[in-house]
Write an enzyme that holds these catalytic residues in place. Structure first.
Site, PDB file in Angstrom:
ATOM      1  N   ILE A  11       0.844  -1.209   0.000  1.00 48.98           N
ATOM      2  CA  ILE A  11       0.000   0.000   0.000  1.00 48.98           C
ATOM      3  C   ILE A  11       0.878   1.259   0.000  1.00 48.98           C
ATOM      4  CG2 ILE A  11      -1.876   1.209   1.182  1.00 48.98           C
ATOM      5  CD1 ILE A  11      -2.575  -1.539   2.492  1.00 48.98           C
ATOM      6  N   ASN A  34       9.544  -7.199   4.524  1.00 51.34           N
ATOM      7  CA  ASN A  34       8.505  -7.810   3.686  1.00 51.34           C
ATOM      8  C   ASN A  34       8.453  -7.148   2.308  1.00 51.34           C
ATOM      9  OD1 ASN A  34       6.481  -9.773   3.359  1.00 51.34           O
ATOM     10  ND2 ASN A  34       4.883  -8.242   3.683  1.00 51.34           N
ATOM     11  N   LYS A  83       1.654  -7.796   9.302  1.00 49.98           N
ATOM     12  CA  LYS A  83       0.210  -7.833   9.016  1.00 49.98           C
ATOM     13  C   LYS A  83      -0.391  -9.225   8.837  1.00 49.98           C
ATOM     14  CE  LYS A  83       0.729  -7.603   4.041  1.00 49.98           C
ATOM     15  NZ  LYS A  83       0.201  -7.185   2.751  1.00 49.98           N
ATOM     16  N   SER A 123      -7.219  -0.724  10.295  1.00 49.46           N
ATOM     17  CA  SER A 123      -7.820  -1.806   9.514  1.00 49.46           C
ATOM     18  C   SER A 123      -9.254  -2.038   9.956  1.00 49.46           C
ATOM     19  CB  SER A 123      -7.006  -3.080   9.766  1.00 49.46           C
ATOM     20  OG  SER A 123      -7.696  -4.214   9.305  1.00 49.46           O
ATOM     21  N   TYR A 147      -2.657  -9.283  16.007  1.00 44.89           N
ATOM     22  CA  TYR A 147      -2.539  -8.252  14.955  1.00 44.89           C
ATOM     23  C   TYR A 147      -3.621  -7.196  15.145  1.00 44.89           C
ATOM     24  CZ  TYR A 147      -3.251  -5.983  10.429  1.00 44.89           C
ATOM     25  OH  TYR A 147      -3.435  -5.046   9.447  1.00 44.89           O
ATOM     26  N   LYS A 151      -3.508  -3.022  16.309  1.00 53.22           N
ATOM     27  CA  LYS A 151      -4.140  -1.870  15.632  1.00 53.22           C
ATOM     28  C   LYS A 151      -5.008  -1.095  16.626  1.00 53.22           C
ATOM     29  CE  LYS A 151      -2.462  -2.459  11.509  1.00 53.22           C
ATOM     30  NZ  LYS A 151      -1.435  -1.522  11.025  1.00 53.22           N
TER      31      LYS A 151
HETATM   32  P1  NAD Z   1       3.471  -4.695   3.378  1.00 57.37           P
HETATM   33  O1  NAD Z   1       4.040  -5.776   4.219  1.00 57.37           O
HETATM   34  O2  NAD Z   1       3.464  -4.864   1.902  1.00 57.37           O
HETATM   35  O3  NAD Z   1       4.206  -3.305   3.709  1.00 57.37           O
HETATM   36  C1  NAD Z   1       4.707  -2.998   4.982  1.00 57.37           C
HETATM   37  C2  NAD Z   1       6.150  -2.538   4.813  1.00 57.37           C
HETATM   38  O4  NAD Z   1       6.676  -2.182   6.090  1.00 57.37           O
HETATM   39  C3  NAD Z   1       7.058  -3.622   4.228  1.00 57.37           C
HETATM   40  O5  NAD Z   1       7.756  -3.102   3.109  1.00 57.37           O
HETATM   41  C4  NAD Z   1       8.003  -3.962   5.380  1.00 57.37           C
HETATM   42  O6  NAD Z   1       9.292  -4.294   4.904  1.00 57.37           O
HETATM   43  C5  NAD Z   1       7.995  -2.678   6.190  1.00 57.37           C
HETATM   44  N1  NAD Z   1       8.262  -2.828   7.635  1.00 57.37           N
HETATM   45  C6  NAD Z   1       7.686  -3.715   8.488  1.00 57.37           C
HETATM   46  N2  NAD Z   1       8.167  -3.523   9.720  1.00 57.37           N
HETATM   47  C7  NAD Z   1       9.034  -2.481   9.654  1.00 57.37           C
HETATM   48  C8  NAD Z   1       9.840  -1.806  10.604  1.00 57.37           C
HETATM   49  N3  NAD Z   1       9.850  -2.185  11.895  1.00 57.37           N
HETATM   50  N4  NAD Z   1      10.607  -0.765  10.195  1.00 57.37           N
HETATM   51  C9  NAD Z   1      10.612  -0.387   8.902  1.00 57.37           C
HETATM   52  N5  NAD Z   1       9.891  -0.994   7.956  1.00 57.37           N
HETATM   53  C10 NAD Z   1       9.103  -2.029   8.325  1.00 57.37           C
HETATM   54  O7  NAD Z   1       1.985  -4.425   3.919  1.00 57.37           O
HETATM   55  P2  NAD Z   1       0.819  -3.539   3.300  1.00 57.37           P
HETATM   56  O8  NAD Z   1      -0.240  -4.459   2.814  1.00 57.37           O
HETATM   57  O9  NAD Z   1       1.363  -2.506   2.397  1.00 57.37           O
HETATM   58  O10 NAD Z   1       0.260  -2.869   4.641  1.00 57.37           O
HETATM   59  C11 NAD Z   1       0.668  -1.567   5.054  1.00 57.37           C
HETATM   60  C12 NAD Z   1      -0.037  -1.227   6.351  1.00 57.37           C
HETATM   61  O11 NAD Z   1      -1.448  -1.286   6.148  1.00 57.37           O
HETATM   62  C13 NAD Z   1       0.267  -2.198   7.498  1.00 57.37           C
HETATM   63  O12 NAD Z   1       0.365  -1.434   8.695  1.00 57.37           O
HETATM   64  C14 NAD Z   1      -0.956  -3.093   7.543  1.00 57.37           C
HETATM   65  O13 NAD Z   1      -1.189  -3.605   8.832  1.00 57.37           O
HETATM   66  C15 NAD Z   1      -2.051  -2.129   7.127  1.00 57.37           C
HETATM   67  N6  NAD Z   1      -3.225  -2.805   6.533  1.00 57.37           N
HETATM   68  C16 NAD Z   1      -3.041  -3.631   5.468  1.00 57.37           C
HETATM   69  C17 NAD Z   1      -4.138  -4.298   4.923  1.00 57.37           C
HETATM   70  C18 NAD Z   1      -3.969  -5.236   3.741  1.00 57.37           C
HETATM   71  O14 NAD Z   1      -4.893  -5.988   3.466  1.00 57.37           O
HETATM   72  N7  NAD Z   1      -2.882  -5.209   3.009  1.00 57.37           N
HETATM   73  C19 NAD Z   1      -5.423  -4.106   5.464  1.00 57.37           C
HETATM   74  C20 NAD Z   1      -5.566  -3.242   6.549  1.00 57.37           C
HETATM   75  C21 NAD Z   1      -4.446  -2.591   7.082  1.00 57.37           C
HETATM   76  C1  UD1 Z   2      -7.891 -10.847   6.315  1.00 59.78           C
HETATM   77  C2  UD1 Z   2      -7.551 -10.738   7.778  1.00 59.78           C
HETATM   78  C3  UD1 Z   2      -7.846  -9.335   8.258  1.00 59.78           C
HETATM   79  C4  UD1 Z   2      -7.111  -8.306   7.414  1.00 59.78           C
HETATM   80  C5  UD1 Z   2      -7.535  -8.523   5.954  1.00 59.78           C
HETATM   81  C6  UD1 Z   2      -6.875  -7.581   5.011  1.00 59.78           C
HETATM   82  C7  UD1 Z   2      -7.896 -13.013   8.689  1.00 59.78           C
HETATM   83  C8  UD1 Z   2      -8.736 -13.863   9.570  1.00 59.78           C
HETATM   84  N1  UD1 Z   2      -8.311 -11.732   8.536  1.00 59.78           N
HETATM   85  O1  UD1 Z   2      -9.248 -10.564   6.182  1.00 59.78           O
HETATM   86  O2  UD1 Z   2      -7.484  -9.166   9.608  1.00 59.78           O
HETATM   87  O3  UD1 Z   2      -7.437  -6.997   7.833  1.00 59.78           O
HETATM   88  O4  UD1 Z   2      -7.195  -9.867   5.577  1.00 59.78           O
HETATM   89  O5  UD1 Z   2      -5.545  -7.943   4.827  1.00 59.78           O
HETATM   90  O6  UD1 Z   2      -6.878 -13.428   8.155  1.00 59.78           O
HETATM   91  N2  UD1 Z   2     -10.830 -16.884   1.148  1.00 59.78           N
HETATM   92  C9  UD1 Z   2     -11.003 -18.119   0.556  1.00 59.78           C
HETATM   93  N3  UD1 Z   2      -9.899 -18.814   0.155  1.00 59.78           N
HETATM   94  C10 UD1 Z   2      -8.626 -18.343   0.313  1.00 59.78           C
HETATM   95  C11 UD1 Z   2      -8.458 -17.071   0.917  1.00 59.78           C
HETATM   96  C12 UD1 Z   2      -9.575 -16.370   1.336  1.00 59.78           C
HETATM   97  O7  UD1 Z   2     -12.138 -18.586   0.390  1.00 59.78           O
HETATM   98  O8  UD1 Z   2      -7.663 -19.029  -0.053  1.00 59.78           O
HETATM   99  C13 UD1 Z   2     -12.024 -16.115   1.558  1.00 59.78           C
HETATM  100  C14 UD1 Z   2     -12.092 -15.817   3.051  1.00 59.78           C
HETATM  101  O9  UD1 Z   2     -12.731 -16.849   3.738  1.00 59.78           O
HETATM  102  C15 UD1 Z   2     -12.887 -14.488   3.040  1.00 59.78           C
HETATM  103  C16 UD1 Z   2     -12.461 -13.818   1.733  1.00 59.78           C
HETATM  104  O10 UD1 Z   2     -11.945 -14.856   0.901  1.00 59.78           O
HETATM  105  O11 UD1 Z   2     -14.260 -14.749   2.982  1.00 59.78           O
HETATM  106  C17 UD1 Z   2     -11.376 -12.762   1.917  1.00 59.78           C
HETATM  107  O12 UD1 Z   2     -10.295 -13.320   2.635  1.00 59.78           O
HETATM  108  P1  UD1 Z   2      -8.931 -12.523   2.873  1.00 59.78           P
HETATM  109  O13 UD1 Z   2      -8.434 -11.988   1.587  1.00 59.78           O
HETATM  110  O14 UD1 Z   2      -8.022 -13.410   3.660  1.00 59.78           O
HETATM  111  O15 UD1 Z   2      -9.366 -11.242   3.746  1.00 59.78           O
HETATM  112  P2  UD1 Z   2     -10.185 -11.183   5.134  1.00 59.78           P
HETATM  113  O16 UD1 Z   2     -10.568 -12.509   5.631  1.00 59.78           O
HETATM  114  O17 UD1 Z   2     -11.281 -10.190   4.942  1.00 59.78           O
END
Ligand code: NAD
Ligand code: UD1
Length: 336
Positions: A11, A34, A83, A123, A147, A151
């Site tokens: 992101i 990551n 995450k 989140s 996790y 948050k």
């Molecule tokens: P990501 O893992 O792709 O990006 C996170 C980055 O932070 C990585 O590049 C990692 O190397 C870096 N990082 C981790 N720990 C660190 C540290 N201690 N110091 C410096 N760098 C560090 O994840 P993302 O999907 O881009 O998520 C970004 C943020 O959004 C996270 O805080 C995550 O919890 C939050 N978030 C993500 C999702 C999702 O579905 N991807 C959903 C809700 C919230």
């Molecule tokens: C997951 C995390 C949540 C996080 C979010 C965004 C869990 C329990 N929750 O949510 O905390 O904020 O990701 O990163 O891990 N599914 C399948 N087959 C698969 C994978 C997923 O059927 O192989 C289904 C799941 O049951 C769900 C939907 O797809 O209904 C989305 O799943 P996923 O992408 O993992 O996101 P969340 O469960 O919403």
């Protein structure tokens, strides 16, 4: 100049592009736990500016002091963190150290440097298992994993900071399910190992890396029995950060908003959309429910629209087309 922690990640990298397009100068801080350093070169291409990159950890106070002393940073967008929900259950201390202690160290260094504009990646997981949908920001919060609790804790710490020092400008952005990739095919999500999340898994089935998708349960109280989520294009999400930053510059204070589309799609809807995008069938099998999963989760996005003038623009088909382009780019060894 804006400091983007975790800017080499999924992101954060898309948000860097949106910031650069809006004319901001950026500096990325990432420890690459990551992500990979080569994303920075591709980011520079997309941003049309040499993206400054510091490899370092948000828990390293002296490094942060030096960073703030040597760059004219006016705001911090904080994406860095761990995450993976399942991993957090097995390694809670790593999550509290990285996500909670990391945020405290970062905020403290900002305070020392008198930088008080902060945008936090929260989140929809903070809503736990919601009593109803759509979910608005005033719903009760609950943690279902370390996790999620990390948050919640950082959200509360930010509220306390805003209360103690009202000159802070703080946004707590609650993301729903980010998917898709930049349309250039240069950046996207490249999970290590077996993907936990639905979209990267589906993309790997389409590219032949995995045989079939396990659909975790088809007996939920949803229209087709499979789980329903609010999938949001990562570029829309990135643009939401710009809108939040603009809001903070205008209004100050503590902002808490959902960033979602307001629409829910089921697992089978997503499979169908991906099939349209890649032009082939996605094999799947119905399997047992995944422990901890909820039936349905989607946002009430009206506060973001009202306060930020922001709403998601990109639909399901574009999410899948962009995710597929990115997957092909990874398969060719081009990205990630
Ligand atoms: P990501 O893992 O792709 O990006 C996170 C980055 O932070 C990585 O590049 C990692 O190397 C870096 N990082 C981790 N720990 C660190 C540290 N201690 N110091 C410096 N760098 C560090 O994840 P993302 O999907 O881009 O998520 C970004 C943020 O959004 C996270 O805080 C995550 O919890 C939050 N978030 C993500 C999702 C999702 O579905 N991807 C959903 C809700 C919230
Ligand atoms: C997951 C995390 C949540 C996080 C979010 C965004 C869990 C329990 N929750 O949510 O905390 O904020 O990701 O990163 O891990 N599914 C399948 N087959 C698969 C994978 C997923 O059927 O192989 C289904 C799941 O049951 C769900 C939907 O797809 O209904 C989305 O799943 P996923 O992408 O993992 O996101 P969340 O469960 O919403």
């Amino acid at each position: 100049m804006i400091l983007v922690t975790g800017g080499a990640g999924y992101i954060g990298s898309h948000t860097c592009v949106a910031l650069a397009q809006a004319g901001h100068e950026i500096i990325v801080l990432d420890n690459l736990c990551n992500s990979r350093a080569d994303v920075v070169g591709r980011l520079s291409r997309l941003c049309g500016q040499e993206v400054r990159f510091v490899q370092g950890d948000i828990r390293d106070g002296p490094m942060l002091d030096k960073l703030f002393a040597t760059h004219p940073i006016s705001a911090v967008l904080h994406f860095a963190g761990l995450k993976a929900v399942g991993e957090s259950v097995n390694e809670p201390l790593a999550y509290y150290d990285n996500n909670v202690n990391g945020a405290v160290q970062l905020l403290d260094a900002m305070r020392r440097a008198r930088i008080k504009t902060f945008v936090f990646s929260s989140s929809a997981t903070v809503y736990g298992d919601p009593a109803s949908v759509p979910i608005s920001e005033d719903f009760p919060r609950a943690a279902t994993s370390p996790y999620g609790r990390s948050k919640l804790m950082v959200e509360d710490i930010l509220a306390d900071v805003a209360h103690a020092e009202p000159e802070w400008r703080i946004a707590r952005l609650r993301y729903f399910n980010p998917v898709g990739a930049h349309e250039s095919g240069l950046i996207g999500e490249n999970p290590q190992g077996v993907p936990n999340n639905l979209m990267p898994y589906v993309a790997q089935v389409a590219s032949g890396q995995r045989e079939y998708l396990n659909v975790w349960g088809n007996d939920y109280p949803t229209p087709d029995g499979t789980g329903v989520r609010d999938y949001i294009h990562v570029v829309d999400l990135a643009e939401g950060h710009l809108a939040a930053l603009d809001y903070l510059h205008r209004q100050g204070g503590l902002l808490t908003v959902n960033l979602g589309t307001g629409r829910g799609f089921s697992v089978l809807d997503m499979v169908g959309a991906f099939e349209r995008a890649c032009g082939q069938a996605i094999a799947y099998k119905i399997a047992a429910r995944r422990p901890g999963d909820i039936a349905a989760c989607w946002a009430d996005p009206s506060r973001a629209q009202e306060l930020l003038g922001w709403q998601a623009k990109r639909g399901l088909d574009q999410m899948c087309v962009d995710a597929w382009r990115w997957q092909q780019s990874i398969s060719r060894g081009g990205g990630g």
